[in-house]
Each structure stands twice: as C-alpha cells, then as structure tokens.
Design a protein around this motif. Structure first.
Motif, PDB file in Angstrom:
ATOM      1  N   ASP A   1       0.808  -1.212   0.000  1.00 34.89           N
ATOM      2  CA  ASP A   1       0.000   0.000   0.000  1.00 34.89           C
ATOM      3  C   ASP A   1       0.849   1.273   0.000  1.00 34.89           C
ATOM      4  O   ASP A   1       0.303   2.374   0.118  1.00 34.89           O
ATOM      5  N   GLN A   2       2.165   1.113  -0.140  1.00 37.96           N
ATOM      6  CA  GLN A   2       3.071   2.251  -0.155  1.00 37.96           C
ATOM      7  C   GLN A   2       3.569   2.503  -1.581  1.00 37.96           C
ATOM      8  O   GLN A   2       3.259   1.735  -2.503  1.00 37.96           O
ATOM      9  N   ALA A   3       4.325   3.563  -1.765  1.00 38.25           N
ATOM     10  CA  ALA A   3       4.867   3.914  -3.077  1.00 38.25           C
ATOM     11  C   ALA A   3       6.362   4.158  -2.949  1.00 38.25           C
ATOM     12  O   ALA A   3       6.853   4.530  -1.877  1.00 38.25           O
ATOM     13  N   ALA A   4       7.081   3.945  -4.039  1.00 39.97           N
ATOM     14  CA  ALA A   4       8.549   4.047  -4.017  1.00 39.97           C
ATOM     15  C   ALA A   4       9.050   5.168  -4.912  1.00 39.97           C
ATOM     16  O   ALA A   4       8.511   5.419  -5.992  1.00 39.97           O
ATOM     17  N   LEU A   5      10.086   5.817  -4.436  1.00 42.25           N
ATOM     18  CA  LEU A   5      10.833   6.803  -5.206  1.00 42.25           C
ATOM     19  C   LEU A   5      12.273   6.301  -5.291  1.00 42.25           C
ATOM     20  O   LEU A   5      12.919   6.127  -4.251  1.00 42.25           O
TER      21      LEU A   5
ATOM     22  N   HIS B   1       3.916   6.352   2.292  1.00 42.51           N
ATOM     23  CA  HIS B   1       2.513   6.506   1.909  1.00 42.51           C
ATOM     24  C   HIS B   1       2.442   7.455   0.707  1.00 42.51           C
ATOM     25  O   HIS B   1       3.200   8.425   0.634  1.00 42.51           O
ATOM     26  N   PRO B   2       1.533   7.205  -0.225  1.00 40.74           N
ATOM     27  CA  PRO B   2       1.447   8.098  -1.393  1.00 40.74           C
ATOM     28  C   PRO B   2       1.288   9.573  -1.051  1.00 40.74           C
ATOM     29  O   PRO B   2       1.786  10.444  -1.786  1.00 40.74           O
ATOM     30  N   ASP B   3       0.614   9.901   0.062  1.00 35.50           N
ATOM     31  CA  ASP B   3       0.482  11.307   0.449  1.00 35.50           C
ATOM     32  C   ASP B   3       1.837  11.924   0.768  1.00 35.50           C
ATOM     33  O   ASP B   3       2.104  13.091   0.439  1.00 35.50           O
ATOM     34  N   VAL B   4       2.711  11.161   1.426  1.00 28.77           N
ATOM     35  CA  VAL B   4       4.056  11.646   1.737  1.00 28.77           C
ATOM     36  C   VAL B   4       4.893  11.723   0.473  1.00 28.77           C
ATOM     37  O   VAL B   4       5.609  12.699   0.233  1.00 28.77           O
TER      38      VAL B   4
END
Length: 377
Positions: free
Chosen positions: A73-77, A230-233
C-alpha cells in the motif's frame, strides 16, 4: 589546502589503489550474479543511457522494491543511493525550530543535512553495555517533544550491528505517531539481519522507509536506493527531488535483475559474511584488551573495541592502511564514543578476511607506537 580538498584526495587515493582491501565502508565485494552483469551490459550495448529515466524510477523497479519490502500500500521513489534520499527527506521536511532525534552512534550524514536545514539534532546515547548497544523505546519517549519533526532510526544500526525487536519497532512507531513526527526507518542493512521488522506496518501514514542496493547487491559505486512511503508523503517528496531527471538507467537495469535473482544468489552472500564475522571476532578477541561487543552482527560488519588495549582507533586504521587494508575508525560515526572502537566490514573475499586476521596482531603493535593523530575521513 581546504579540508574538502584533503577529504576528496584521501578517498581518491583509496579508489586509485587497485590492491586495497575495502573493509571499512560496508561495501559488498562478492562477485555479481551473471544475470546482473548481463542486464547492465545489455543496457550499454543498446545505448539505453542516452535517455533520462522516469523521474521516480522505472516502474518495474519501483514495483520490485515494494514487493521485496512487502509494503503493497506504499509507493517508491528511486534515489541516487540511500544517502540522496535521506538528503531529500531532511531538506524537504525539516526547518528552523524543528528537531531530528536519533541515536549515538548513528550514520552521521542525516545529522549534517538536518543542521544545514536549520534544525536541531538531538542524539540519544546507546553505546555501551549499560544500554545493550541499542535504543530502548522509553528513552526515546523521554527525548521527543512538540519540536520533533523527524525520528531517524538506522536499523540494523550502523556501526553497532544491533537490530530492533518487533516489540521495540512497534513502540518506536507508536511514539512517533503520538507526536505526529515522521519516522525515518533506515533499513540499508535489513537483508543481513537475523530478523527485521518494518515500522511502516505500524505507522504507514508517516513512516519513510529507506533502502539501498549498495550493500546487499554490491552496487555502492552505481548509486541506487529508494524511499518508500505513503502516497500522500511521496506526493510531497516527488515535487523537487535532487534526481528529478531520474536515477542512473544502468544502475536501475542492474537492480531489477538483482531483485529477480536475489532468492537464489543472496543466501550465499549472507552465509559467507557470517563465516567472516566469526573469523574476525576470533582474531580480535585473541588479542589482550580487544573485544567484539555485538556478536553476531545484524549488519555486514563488526565493531571491535580497542580502548582497553590502549590502542587509538585512528592509529590502528593507519597501521592497517600500510598493509593495504582499509577499516574505519569509530569517530566517523560518533564523537562521544569514537575513541573506543574500529569497524570492520566483512562482505569481502575470504582471502581479504584472512589477510586482515593475520595482519591484526602486528598492526596492533605498530599502532601502539603511533602517537601523532592521523587525519581520517
């Protein structure tokens, strides 16, 4: 000569030394998997490096990182190594009147980034048997307040090699959540741990997980890492990252291949470095006054205490440098406790470990006679 010039020349000398045994920077010198090499060679032969990579990283790599960490449920940079990501987090989220809370020892650079952003740095001592060389959550709770913007935890700890338990991570996450702080969970060494627990499972909304390909995959010189949040962060962090034109396409292709072969390849790396840990510990503790306080280490390194032997860490580093063996003085990580220990990296060929173990007794005697402080970085 300016210090920045001396520092760069110091490392340039190390890099130019083809015979150097790199045992001080936690770098992984085991041979890469053939599939990893093939992927990077293909990238070069197909001239893929002429184009910029996507700003957040290749989608296949971003998804691979999420899957490896188990944070769906998280996103990566994707970043230019973990350090670039840490710089970005500190400079984006910190400012005057705020603070970063971390341990002592810790990895030093995020503290520099925080201070450059105008924030205060608060360190909690964890070195020594009285603390178990680890952070007790109740001690963290006593040191945070309304100014605490970031809590920075290196887990497993660099340089100590201790790792938080599941209960400790849950408590640390709860403390961060109770004050609305961001929890930066630096998991660079998680793949070497006997057991590792992600804070993002407890505090997904404001935990930033930092991960790297430098250590487990041996990509230190290729500079590839990741921030997972989290996508918001991540929406905020994606506004102006330092690598806004994307990280190295060559490194990303190699990292994708590395994730695909990790299950079949990394187990051998893990077993080999743990055997090397045992050799280094036996060699060190055979010497009067030397002690390995954290064993086994959850990182790919060990600390060796030498203060009771009357040996200055910098002197021992300099003595081994004469034998083309590079280790790290404790003061790189901590000013308060750096005079007590050296750090030795063990993801290196067996022959290097054997050379270190054989050279250590004589190097100790050479170091005993070295009184002039050496400038190390």
């Amino acid at each position: 000569m300016y210090r920045f010039e001396r520092r760069n020349q110091h490392f340039d000398r190390l890099v130019a030394n083809a015979g150097l045994r790199w045992m001080g920077q936690n770098t992984n010198h085991y041979p890469a998997h053939p599939k990893v090499r093939e992927a990077m060679v293909a990238c070069i032969e197909q001239d893929q490096f002429h184009a910029y990579a996507p700003p957040l990283g290749l989608e296949e790599l971003r998804q691979g990182v999420i899957e490896d960490l188990g944070l769906p449920d998280q996103a990566a940079l994707i970043t230019d190594g973990a350090v670039s990501g840490l710089y970005h987090v500190c400079r984006t989220l910190l400012g005057p009147g705020q603070s970063l809370v971390t341990t002592d020892p810790t990895w030093a650079w995020p503290m520099v980034f925080a201070r450059e952003a105008g924030a205060e740095v608060v360190q909690i001592p964890i070195y020594g048997a009285e603390h178990g060389y680890r952070l007790a959550p109740e001690r963290l709770r006593a040191m945070v307040d309304e100014r605490t913007r970031l809590i920075y935890i290196v887990d497993p700890n660099n340089p100590l090699g201790t790792c938080c338990t599941a209960e400790e991570i849950a408590e640390i996450a709860a403390i961060a959540k109770s004050i609305g702080a961001y929890l930066v969970h630096d998991c660079t060494y998680r793949d070497f741990a006997y057991g590792h627990h992600l804070a993002a499972h407890h505090y997904p909304e404001r935990t930033i997980t930092v991960w790297s390909f430098s250590k487990w995959l041996g990509f230190a010189g290729l500079r590839i890492g990741a921030l997972v949040a989290h996508p918001d962060v991540l929406e905020r962090l994606a506004v102006a990252p330092p690598n806004n034109l994307g990280s190295s396409i060559l490194a990303q292709r190699g990292a994708i291949a590395g994730l695909k072969v990790k299950r079949e390849w990394f187990g051998e790396v893990l077993a080999a470095q743990r055997r090397s840990q045992r050799k280094v510990r036996e060699a060190a503790e055979a010497l009067p006054g030397f002690h390995v306080p954290v064993y086994p280490s959850n990182g790919n390194f060990l600390i060796i205490e030498c203060d009771e032997a009357g040996i200055r860490p910098e002197a021992l580093v300099a003595a081994l440098d004469r034998r083309n063996i590079q280790i790290r003085q404790g003061s790189y990580h901590t000013k308060a406790f750096g005079d007590r220990f050296v750090k030795v990296s063990v993801t290196v060929p067996d022959a290097w470990v054997d050379e270190f173990c054989a050279a250590l007794p004589e190097a100790v005697e050479v170091a005993r006679g070295m009184n002039a402080p050496a400038e190390l970085f």
